[in-house]
Scaffold this active site. Structure first.
Site, short mmCIF file in Angstrom:
data_model
loop_
_atom_site.label_atom_id
_atom_site.label_comp_id
_atom_site.label_asym_id
_atom_site.label_seq_id
_atom_site.Cartn_x
_atom_site.Cartn_y
_atom_site.Cartn_z
N GLU A 1 -55.15 -36.04 127.36
CA GLU A 1 -55.60 -36.82 126.20
C GLU A 1 -55.55 -38.32 126.43
OE1 GLU A 1 -53.53 -36.05 122.48
OE2 GLU A 1 -54.77 -37.47 121.39
N LYS B 1 -59.05 -34.01 125.93
CA LYS B 1 -58.98 -34.37 124.50
C LYS B 1 -59.20 -35.86 124.35
CE LYS B 1 -56.00 -34.26 120.44
NZ LYS B 1 -55.07 -33.44 119.65
P1 13P Z 1 -55.67 -37.06 115.11
O1 13P Z 1 -56.77 -36.02 115.02
O2 13P Z 1 -55.01 -37.32 113.78
O3 13P Z 1 -56.08 -38.28 115.86
O4 13P Z 1 -54.50 -36.39 115.94
C1 13P Z 1 -54.80 -35.70 117.09
C2 13P Z 1 -53.69 -35.85 118.04
O5 13P Z 1 -53.14 -34.87 118.49
C3 13P Z 1 -53.31 -37.20 118.49
O6 13P Z 1 -52.47 -37.11 119.60
#
Ligand code: 13P
Length: 339
Positions: A175, A217
């Site tokens: 991510e 992600k």
């Molecule tokens: P949000 O969809 O609220 O951005 O959160 C996703 C997430 O896991 C952030 O690390």
């Protein structure tokens, strides 16, 4: 197909996506403050149970990302949360990073920590039932940011985390989040996101990752939240796709977007618009925190008598995002059939 690839593909099964319920103690306290609820361990447990026990959510939710405290908690009947999720066919996952900390010798950029001891932590989480993991790096868009220094140090750490996950039999969700705060243009967001992805895939390759057993992600490519003349749904979908076509290998089974502070309906509409432009080499799905939970959290308000209303709100958002997975969402569906 390896078992890692099986898990990655199951997480992006048709019509389904991931619930991010891995808020750290600090973040969940902020969310609870917004509804006037106290962030006690029991309140956090009760709130997570409400989400995980929602009947029918498994039709749209393939996996849930848990926090360290939550993976050790149980429902009211004493069933550990990972078992409860598995019994519904939902795959349990775990956030394993220790948060974004100040990057040494930089002005205000961050590096995500948590590599020390990670091998042992991953093996414990696997014992507890986790089948995938998440590590989030953050980057800002500003005059000289993200710097090459921030881009490459975070890419290196993401790849070290991801390699340890594959060694441990867990699918790494990688991510890299380019924060969309500020006044930047859509083009500036696309460039910054592209630079970050280029570095991430260079490091994943160099550190011997098998892309087929990973998920990405990322943020969507947006105009800054405070920018004048912000780009519309279609423009966002096209700019985001252009960026990912350039930088994400086709062997990656899925891209599961974060919502990153978009309104819940915008997050759904953007995902829908991208899928309507498909088919694409990867599944395009969601791994939303706020965009799946915001209406449920508000409906709950910390009160046991509101659990059912909160579950209806969560189910509805899951269903809308499930529709966006195939490009079949329409804003009219927001009001149709909602109690
Ligand atoms: P949000 O969809 O609220 O951005 O959160 C996703 C997430 O896991 C952030 O690390």
């Amino acid at each position: 197909m390896t078992s890692l690839e099986d898990t990655a593909r199951a997480l992006v099964a048709e019509g389904k996506g991931i619930l991010a319920a891995d808020e750290s103690d600090g973040t969940i306290k902020k969310r609870f403050d917004s509804i006037g609820a106290e962030s006690t361990e029991e309140n956090r447990r009760a709130y997570r149970e409400l989400l995980f026990a929602t009947e029918g959510a498994e039709d749209y939710i393939s996996g849930v990302i848990l926090f360290d405290e939550t993976i050790r908690q149980s429902d009211e009947d004493g069933t550990p949360f990972p078992r409860l999720l598995e019994s519904k066919g939902i795959i349990p996952g775990i956030k394993v990073d220790k948060g974004a900390k100040p990057l040494a010798l930089s002005d205000d950029e961050t590096i995500t920590e948590g590599l020390d001891g990670l091998r042992d932590r991953l093996s414990e989480y696997r014992e507890l039932g986790a089948r995938f993991a998440k590590w989030r790096a953050t980057y800002s868009i500003a005059a000289d940011e993200p710097s090459e220094y921030c881009v490459w140090t975070n890419a290196h750490a993401l790849a070290r985390y991801a390699a340890l996950c594959q060694e441990a039999g867990l699918v790494p969700i990688v991510e890299p989040e380019v924060l969309q705060d500020g006044t930047h243009t859509l083009e500036e967001s696309r460039k910054a996101t592209g630079r970050v992805l280029q570095a991430v895939y260079t490091e994943l390759h160099d550190q011997r990752l098998d892309y087929r057993g990973t998920l990405l992600k990322p943020n969507m490519v947006l105009s800054g939240y405070d920018a004048p003349d912000r780009a519309g749904i279609q423009e966002v979908a096209e700019a985001t796709l252009e960026c990912f076509y350039k930088h994400v290998p086709a062997a990656v089974p899925g891209i599961v977007f974060l919502s990153g502070g978009q309104s819940d309906e915008d997050a759904t509409a953007h995902l829908n618009a991208m899928n309507a432009l498909g088919p694409h080499p990867w599944e395009l799905s969601f791994s939303y925190g706020r965009a799946l939970q915001a209406p449920a959290l508000k409906a709950w308000g910390g009160k046991p008598e509101n659990v059912e209303a909160a579950q209806r709100a969560y189910y509805h958002r899951a269903k809308m995002n499930g529709a966006a997975r195939t490009g079949m969402y329409a804003p009219e569906m927001e009001t149709a059939g909602v109690a």
